[in-house]
Structure formats: C-alpha cells, structure tokens
Design a protein around this motif. Structure first.
Motif, PDB file in Angstrom:
ATOM      1  N   PHE A 117       0.904  -1.108   0.275  1.00 17.62           N
ATOM      2  CA  PHE A 117       0.115  -0.167   0.008  1.00 17.62           C
ATOM      3  C   PHE A 117       0.856   1.100   0.047  1.00 17.62           C
ATOM      4  O   PHE A 117       2.285   1.251   0.513  1.00 17.62           O
ATOM      5  CB  PHE A 117      -0.986  -0.010   1.208  1.00 17.62           C
ATOM      6  N   ASP A 118       0.600   2.349  -0.772  1.00 14.13           N
ATOM      7  CA  ASP A 118       1.384   3.352  -0.785  1.00 14.13           C
ATOM      8  C   ASP A 118       0.932   4.462   0.422  1.00 14.13           C
ATOM      9  O   ASP A 118       1.797   5.052   0.649  1.00 14.13           O
ATOM     10  CB  ASP A 118       0.908   4.312  -2.008  1.00 14.13           C
ATOM     11  N   VAL A 119      -0.161   4.419   0.934  1.00 11.74           N
ATOM     12  CA  VAL A 119      -0.807   5.233   2.058  1.00 11.74           C
ATOM     13  C   VAL A 119      -1.707   4.419   2.872  1.00 11.74           C
ATOM     14  O   VAL A 119      -2.556   3.927   2.407  1.00 11.74           O
ATOM     15  CB  VAL A 119      -1.383   6.589   1.688  1.00 11.74           C
ATOM     16  N   ILE A 120      -1.222   4.353   4.160  1.00 13.20           N
ATOM     17  CA  ILE A 120      -2.311   3.578   5.099  1.00 13.20           C
ATOM     18  C   ILE A 120      -2.565   4.551   6.374  1.00 13.20           C
ATOM     19  O   ILE A 120      -1.742   5.187   6.857  1.00 13.20           O
ATOM     20  CB  ILE A 120      -1.274   2.270   5.761  1.00 13.20           C
ATOM     21  N   PHE A 121      -3.651   4.715   6.284  1.00 16.05           N
ATOM     22  CA  PHE A 121      -4.341   5.497   7.358  1.00 16.05           C
ATOM     23  C   PHE A 121      -4.945   4.745   8.744  1.00 16.05           C
ATOM     24  O   PHE A 121      -5.767   3.812   8.531  1.00 16.05           O
ATOM     25  CB  PHE A 121      -5.490   6.218   6.851  1.00 16.05           C
ATOM     26  N   VAL A 122      -4.165   4.721   9.640  1.00 14.59           N
ATOM     27  CA  VAL A 122      -4.711   3.993  11.136  1.00 14.59           C
ATOM     28  C   VAL A 122      -5.431   5.068  11.873  1.00 14.59           C
ATOM     29  O   VAL A 122      -5.110   6.032  12.594  1.00 14.59           O
ATOM     30  CB  VAL A 122      -3.214   3.741  11.748  1.00 14.59           C
ATOM     31  N   ASP A 123      -6.804   4.644  12.270  1.00 10.31           N
ATOM     32  CA  ASP A 123      -7.718   5.434  12.826  1.00 10.31           C
ATOM     33  C   ASP A 123      -8.797   4.458  13.620  1.00 10.31           C
ATOM     34  O   ASP A 123      -9.735   4.642  13.693  1.00 10.31           O
ATOM     35  CB  ASP A 123      -8.317   6.380  12.169  1.00 10.31           C
ATOM     36  N   GLY A 146       6.078   4.848   0.629  1.00  6.81           N
ATOM     37  CA  GLY A 146       4.932   5.073   1.187  1.00  6.81           C
ATOM     38  C   GLY A 146       4.742   6.051   2.488  1.00  6.81           C
ATOM     39  O   GLY A 146       5.815   6.160   3.272  1.00  6.81           O
ATOM     40  N   PHE A 147       3.461   6.149   2.948  1.00 10.58           N
ATOM     41  CA  PHE A 147       3.360   6.923   4.226  1.00 10.58           C
ATOM     42  C   PHE A 147       2.381   6.166   5.023  1.00 10.58           C
ATOM     43  O   PHE A 147       1.252   5.765   4.644  1.00 10.58           O
ATOM     44  CB  PHE A 147       2.595   8.363   4.052  1.00 10.58           C
ATOM     45  N   ILE A 148       2.595   5.916   6.341  1.00 11.54           N
ATOM     46  CA  ILE A 148       1.617   5.692   7.420  1.00 11.54           C
ATOM     47  C   ILE A 148       1.157   7.211   8.049  1.00 11.54           C
ATOM     48  O   ILE A 148       1.786   7.759   8.399  1.00 11.54           O
ATOM     49  CB  ILE A 148       2.247   4.805   8.404  1.00 11.54           C
ATOM     50  N   VAL A 149      -0.377   7.157   8.185  1.00 11.99           N
ATOM     51  CA  VAL A 149      -0.889   8.360   8.782  1.00 11.99           C
ATOM     52  C   VAL A 149      -1.645   7.839   9.717  1.00 11.99           C
ATOM     53  O   VAL A 149      -2.334   6.976   9.776  1.00 11.99           O
ATOM     54  CB  VAL A 149      -1.771   9.158   7.540  1.00 11.99           C
ATOM     55  N   LEU A 150      -1.528   8.666  10.861  1.00  7.41           N
ATOM     56  CA  LEU A 150      -2.340   8.275  12.095  1.00  7.41           C
ATOM     57  C   LEU A 150      -2.990   9.571  12.646  1.00  7.41           C
ATOM     58  O   LEU A 150      -2.647  10.662  12.548  1.00  7.41           O
ATOM     59  CB  LEU A 150      -1.421   7.838  13.406  1.00  7.41           C
ATOM     60  N   HIS A 151      -4.111   9.242  13.191  1.00  4.06           N
ATOM     61  CA  HIS A 151      -5.098  10.514  13.687  1.00  4.06           C
ATOM     62  C   HIS A 151      -4.880  10.444  15.341  1.00  4.06           C
ATOM     63  O   HIS A 151      -4.720   9.570  15.802  1.00  4.06           O
ATOM     64  CB  HIS A 151      -6.376  10.087  13.561  1.00  4.06           C
ATOM     65  N   ASP A 152      -5.203  11.798  15.881  1.00  4.11           N
ATOM     66  CA  ASP A 152      -5.247  12.008  17.286  1.00  4.11           C
ATOM     67  C   ASP A 152      -4.014  11.830  17.944  1.00  4.11           C
ATOM     68  O   ASP A 152      -3.795  11.292  19.100  1.00  4.11           O
ATOM     69  CB  ASP A 152      -6.284  10.719  17.751  1.00  4.11           C
TER      70      ASP A 152
END
Length: 251
Positions: A117-123, A146-152
């Motif tokens: 995956f190129d971008v994975i958003f963990v929320d 790629g990038f891993i993105v996290l919220h909060d």
C-alpha cells in the motif's frame, strides 16, 4: 448594611470549586481551539497521495462512518477495514478487526500476501497497544516510499488522552484522543523511520521509511508521562504545520 462574614462566605465558591471550574473551562477552550484548526486529516492524506504522482493503493484501518474521511480520499484503489462495532450498518470492505485483516492478508486469504500500500491511514482503536500493533503490521505492507498516517496523535489535555472513552465526565467532555500519542512517540524513537505530526485535527502523525520529514529522536519520556509530552510536545512529536510538511517534501 455589611453582611456577616459567615453569610458572605455562603455566596463565595470554595477554592476547590473555582479550581474545578477553571480546569473544565480550559478543557472546553482547548477543544474549541483544536476543532477550529485546519487542514483536516482528509486534506493531509490526499496531499500525500497526490505527492506520489502515480496510481495509489490506499488502506484505511478504522472507518466507522466512511463519509467522515474514506469516501473523500482520492485514490485509484482503496480498501477499508472495520469490525463495525460502532456502526449501524458496516460499510467497510473488510468487516473484521485490523488484527484479523492482517492475519488473513499474511495468509493470502484476502487480496494478495505480497501487496504493498502506498498510504495507510490508522484510525482504529485509540489505545497505544493496538495502535502499535497496527503500525507494526502496516509497515510490513507499506511501499518503500509510502506513508503511514495516524489520527489523534496530539491530545490537547490529559483528559483528551484518557484511556477510557466512556469516562466522559471530564473537562474534555465526549471528545477523546485516547493514547495514540504513546504509540506514535514510540515509533519516533525508531532509527529506521522519519516522522512528524501536523498540528491540526487533533494531531495528524506521519511515518515514512524514506522521506525526510523528521529525524528520529533519542528514547526519552520512557514511561510516557503526559506532563512531559505537554511540556515538550513540539520536540517529542516533531509538531509542524501543514505548510512545513509541504516544504520538507518538495524541497
């Protein structure tokens, strides 16, 4: 006529009451300030996708309501994972927990075991142990650039960072970031990763194997004390603006 001292005290709140009121006022003020910040996570994610300048494969862990983010993500291929515990109708592509999804992915029972995956958003579940698991699993399936993105990742008060969502009688009210920040900080210590946190939308954390978005830091605040985070959050989180992220990636 002057009121007797005892009668005067009856109209004056106790010191404890005044302190409690000020804590609740600060919590509400911090919540209001954070909600007013921009950009939101969707804009950050879409920027990272566009930055890669190719057909992107996107994975979102923890969807709940796809109208809040997933539906607005501009990616040629995208998948969502959520067990549906908080949704009346589960609209996720994979209606399982993130642990189950990655287990099935590793066995080749869903998609292909060698997918990237190129971008994975963990929320998903906003507790440090689970977020850490989600990051560990995501790294295995992340493209090299790629990038891993996290919220909060940037709770404005310790009440926002409480462990239990259901304990809502706090200065944060019903707003909850959980302990995601602890998992993100742990990966800030990892010498193999670059990382930063956008100071907006409760803290949008970003991890990368390749892109120079923020050097790792020595292991500090080893017991993950919130007071130390609060006093040193710019350095610990590598807290930057969205424009600063763009400058780092495009320079």
């Amino acid at each position: 006529m002057r009121l007797p001292f005892l009668r005067f005290r009856a109209f004056w709140p106790s010191r404890k009451t005044r302190t409690s009121d000020s804590i609740h006022f600060r919590g509400k003020r911090k919540t209001k300030e954070e909600r007013a910040k921009s950009p939101k996570r969707t804009e950050v994610i879409n920027y990272l996708i566009s930055y890669l300048k190719r057909d992107v494969s996107y994975l979102e862990i923890g969807v709940r309501n796809p109208h809040e983010n997933f539906n607005d993500i501009v990616a040629s291929t995208k998948y969502s994972v959520d067990p549906g515990l908080e949704a009346k109708v589960n609209l996720a592509d994979f209606k399982v927990t993130s642990d189950e999804f990655f287990d099935k992915l590793g066995k080749g029972d869903v998609l292909t075991h060698d997918i990237k995956f190129d971008v994975i958003f963990v929320d998903g579940l906003h507790l440090a142990e689970q977020v850490n698991k989600d990051i560990e699993n995501s790294i295995k399936y992340l493209a090299e650039d790629g990038f891993i993105v996290l919220h909060d990742c940037n709770p404005p008060t310790e009440w926002h960072a409480r462990e239990s969502y259901y304990y809502a009688d706090t200065p944060a009210g019903g707003f909850w970031n959980g302990t995601t920040w602890k998992a993100f900080l742990r990966w800030r210590f990892n010498a193999q990763l670059q990382s930063c946190c956008i100071d907006s939308d409760w803290g949008v954390g970003i991890l990368s194997k390749k892109h120079k978005i923020g050097n790792p830091i020595p292991e500090t605040n080893m017991f993950y004390e919130y007071s130390l985070l609060d006093a040193n959050r710019k350095e610990l989180m590598n807290l930057i603006t969205f424009d600063e992220l763009k400058q780092k990636l495009e320079s």
